[in-house]
Motif scaffolding. Structure first.
Motif, short mmCIF file in Angstrom:
data_model
loop_
_atom_site.label_atom_id
_atom_site.label_comp_id
_atom_site.label_asym_id
_atom_site.label_seq_id
_atom_site.Cartn_x
_atom_site.Cartn_y
_atom_site.Cartn_z
N TRP A 1 0.84 -1.18 0.00
CA TRP A 1 0.00 0.00 0.00
C TRP A 1 0.88 1.24 0.00
CZ3 TRP A 1 -4.96 -0.12 -1.08
CH2 TRP A 1 -5.67 -1.31 -0.88
N PRO A 2 0.52 2.26 -0.76
CA PRO A 2 1.40 3.44 -0.88
C PRO A 2 1.51 4.20 0.43
CG PRO A 2 -0.73 3.83 -1.96
CD PRO A 2 -0.71 2.39 -1.58
N ASP A 3 2.68 4.79 0.64
CA ASP A 3 2.89 5.67 1.79
C ASP A 3 2.31 7.05 1.49
OD1 ASP A 3 4.26 3.70 3.19
OD2 ASP A 3 6.16 4.24 2.24
N VAL A 4 1.76 7.69 2.50
CA VAL A 4 1.21 9.04 2.34
C VAL A 4 2.09 10.01 3.13
CG1 VAL A 4 -0.80 10.51 2.59
CG2 VAL A 4 -1.10 8.09 2.10
N THR A 5 3.08 10.57 2.47
CA THR A 5 3.96 11.55 3.10
C THR A 5 3.66 12.96 2.61
OG1 THR A 5 5.64 11.15 1.39
CG2 THR A 5 5.80 9.86 3.43
N ASP A 6 2.98 13.04 1.48
CA ASP A 6 2.65 14.34 0.89
C ASP A 6 1.23 14.26 0.35
OD1 ASP A 6 2.57 16.81 -0.35
OD2 ASP A 6 3.76 16.18 -2.08
N PHE A 7 0.30 14.94 1.00
CA PHE A 7 -1.11 14.87 0.60
C PHE A 7 -1.28 15.33 -0.85
CE2 PHE A 7 -5.26 16.87 0.02
CZ PHE A 7 -6.11 15.83 0.38
N SER A 8 -0.59 16.39 -1.23
CA SER A 8 -0.75 16.92 -2.58
C SER A 8 -0.28 15.93 -3.63
CB SER A 8 0.03 18.24 -2.72
OG SER A 8 -0.04 18.73 -4.03
N GLY A 9 0.90 15.34 -3.41
CA GLY A 9 1.45 14.44 -4.41
C GLY A 9 0.92 13.02 -4.34
N ASP A 10 0.62 12.55 -3.12
CA ASP A 10 0.23 11.14 -2.94
C ASP A 10 -1.29 10.92 -3.00
OD1 ASP A 10 2.91 10.53 -2.60
OD2 ASP A 10 2.81 10.82 -0.43
N ILE A 11 -2.07 11.95 -2.74
CA ILE A 11 -3.53 11.80 -2.70
C ILE A 11 -4.23 12.70 -3.72
CG2 ILE A 11 -5.60 12.03 -1.28
CD1 ILE A 11 -3.84 9.70 -0.46
N LEU A 12 -3.97 13.99 -3.63
CA LEU A 12 -4.69 14.95 -4.46
C LEU A 12 -4.35 14.78 -5.95
CD1 LEU A 12 -6.67 17.28 -4.52
CD2 LEU A 12 -4.74 18.86 -4.21
N ALA A 13 -3.07 14.63 -6.27
CA ALA A 13 -2.67 14.48 -7.68
C ALA A 13 -3.28 13.23 -8.33
CB ALA A 13 -1.14 14.45 -7.80
N PRO A 14 -3.22 12.03 -7.68
CA PRO A 14 -3.89 10.87 -8.28
C PRO A 14 -5.40 11.06 -8.43
CG PRO A 14 -2.33 10.15 -6.62
CD PRO A 14 -2.42 11.63 -6.50
N PHE A 15 -6.04 11.72 -7.44
CA PHE A 15 -7.48 11.97 -7.53
C PHE A 15 -7.81 12.84 -8.73
CE2 PHE A 15 -11.01 14.88 -6.64
CZ PHE A 15 -12.05 13.98 -6.49
N LEU A 16 -7.06 13.93 -8.91
CA LEU A 16 -7.33 14.84 -10.03
C LEU A 16 -7.02 14.18 -11.37
CD1 LEU A 16 -5.93 18.21 -8.58
CD2 LEU A 16 -8.33 17.47 -8.79
N GLN A 17 -5.99 13.34 -11.40
CA GLN A 17 -5.67 12.64 -12.64
C GLN A 17 -6.76 11.63 -13.00
OE1 GLN A 17 -1.73 11.01 -12.20
NE2 GLN A 17 -0.72 12.97 -12.55
N LEU A 18 -7.30 10.95 -11.99
CA LEU A 18 -8.41 10.04 -12.26
C LEU A 18 -9.64 10.81 -12.74
CD1 LEU A 18 -9.75 7.23 -12.15
CD2 LEU A 18 -10.35 7.72 -9.76
N LEU A 19 -9.93 11.94 -12.11
CA LEU A 19 -11.06 12.76 -12.51
C LEU A 19 -10.89 13.24 -13.95
CD1 LEU A 19 -13.71 14.07 -11.60
CD2 LEU A 19 -12.37 16.04 -10.82
N GLY A 20 -9.67 13.69 -14.29
CA GLY A 20 -9.42 14.14 -15.66
C GLY A 20 -9.54 13.00 -16.67
N THR A 21 -9.11 11.80 -16.28
CA THR A 21 -9.21 10.64 -17.17
C THR A 21 -10.67 10.27 -17.43
OG1 THR A 21 -7.12 9.81 -16.26
CG2 THR A 21 -8.46 8.26 -17.52
#
Length: 432
Positions: free
Chosen positions: A277-297
């Motif tokens: 399971w991925p580590d969450v050390t940076d909310f912007s890079g580890d959570i927000l960026a994947p969420f926005l990329q999925l939304l854009g896809t």
């Protein structure tokens, strides 16, 4: 007998005897010299050995053949001559000096004659990187190909960015942007048997249970149930509940998207077990960026369906067929778009200029992938709808639905990774 030394001057150096005549070199099993390395093409080059000496000929390789830092099409080889096939260094050795010969023919590929310029690879890493980890920081089971001198981490091909700097194409750290040095990787004399894409699909359904995969699925199910319970409780508050639901939705979706992308990239890199399971050390890079990329896809895939729902009147005779056609297009487009975004780590990769050519290069395999994607979505919807009716036990249908849904999505991500691994030369996403 002439010889070829792979990785000369390093602890991993080893020799191959050359036979008189043509000696083909590449990753394919039908070559005389099979070298398993990412930078070497299936049919990369050949060495023609004769009484008059030896001649090196490039066979239209993707990453080029270099002699003395020059990209060549054909060049003579002298005793002790060092050359590169892709980024693998080799030295030609002749037991006896060659006979005098006429002026050698050297055909250097000029920039004007090359559709895509292929400059020499970056310089070898300094001595301080010799003791770095042999495995990728993000994919511990994948051999590292590059090292960042600033972060002091090693990465595989999938975890670095490829771009040009000063007219030279290089690999750069995604974290700090520093140019990475290529690591010396020993090539293997034998290429493992490559199974077909369709032959690997049945194994994908067993993939989630390999090693500690079952534990990962169980912990993921618990985490998913906790998120769903929290979202349910948030409904009973007003503004606070709305904000809490938004945060939990972004966090949960981003986290699972990051996990699924890890499955895609690790499968594409040849790993046979699920990543942690991925580590969450940076909310912007580890959570927000994947969420926005999925939304854009999703938006890029189902934009036609959104347009139909928004602009076509419900009572129109074309509303039904147009909606079915646009939804079908979205379902056919989304898997390749998600694969492209996962591999290239950019939502820009979901554009048709990247997705549609990739689909056209592997139509049959992608059709099979799309059918599996649709089947997974149908099975998930059926389970979510009818399981509570057959198991009227509190919490049990939700737990089973979460576990089975996570399992099916894991299988689908594995298949997408295998699709890329089987067709990466055709897609050419990392060839520039």
């Amino acid at each position: 007998m002439s010889r070829l030394v792979v990785n000369p001057g390093s602890p991993d150096a080893w020799e191959i005897e050359l036979k008189p005549g043509s000696n083909s070199l590449g990753r394919g099993q039908d070559n005389d010299i099979a070298l398993e390395h990412e930078s070497i093409s299936s049919s990369h080059c050949e060495i023609v050995v004769s009484d008059g000496g030896a001649v090196l000929k490039d066979l239209g390789s993707t990453n080029g053949t270099f002699v003395g830092g020059q990209l060549v099409e054909q060049a003579p080889l002298s005793n002790g001559q060092v050359f590169q096939a892709g980024t693998v260094e080799l030295r030609f050795l002749a037991d006896a000096p060659p006979r005098p010969q006429a002026t050698p023919v050297v055909r250097i590929v000029s920039p004007a004659a090359t559709p895509i310029p292929r400059p020499p690879p970056l310089p070898s890493p300094p001595a301080t990187t010799a003791a770095t980890s042999a495995f990728c920081k993000s994919h511990p089971r994948t051999v590292a190909r590059f090292h960042c001198p600033t972060c002091q981490h090693s990465f595989c091909e999938l975890c670095v960015n490829t771009r040009q700097a000063g007219g030279v194409t290089g690999k750069f750290c995604r974290g700090c942007g520093t140019a990475c040095f290529p690591l010396s990787v020993r090539a293997t004399a034998k290429t493992p048997t490559r199974e077909t894409f369709s032959g690997r699909i049945p194994d994908a359904f067993y993939y989630p249970f390999k090693r500690d995969g079952l534990v990962l699925l169980a912990t993921g199910t618990i985490f998913l149930c906790i998120l769903n319970s929290a979202l349910f409780l948030c409904r009973f508050a007003f503004i606070f509940g709305l904000v809490a639901m938004l945060i939990l939705t972004v966090y949960g979706t981003g986290y699972f998207t990051s996990f699924f992308r890890g499955i895609v990239t690790s499968s594409a890199g040849g790993e046979e077990a699920m990543p942690d399971w991925p580590d969450v050390t940076d909310f912007s890079g580890d959570i927000l960026a994947p969420f926005l990329q999925l939304l854009g896809t999703i938006l890029a895939s189902f934009l036609p369906a959104i347009v139909v729902l928004w602009f076509v009147p419900n009572d129109s005779a074309f509303a039904g067929p147009a909606l079915i056609a646009s939804l079908s297009f979205g379902c056919a487009y989304f898997p390749m778009a998600f694969l492209a975004v996962s591999m290239l780590d950019s939502v820009v990769a979901a554009n048709p200029a990247v997705v549609l050519p990739a689909i056209a290069k592997a139509p049959i395999k992608y059709l099979l992938t799309t059918l599996i994607f649709v089947a997974v979505m149908v099975v998930r919807w059926t389970g979510d709808t009818y399981l509570p009716r057959f198991l009227p036990i509190p919490f049990l249908p939700a737990i089973l639905s979460s576990f089975f849904g996570l399992y099916l999505l894991t299988v689908l991500m594995r298949i997408l990774g295998l699709l890329y691994r089987n067709n990466k030369q055709k897609f050419g996403w990392f060839n520039h």
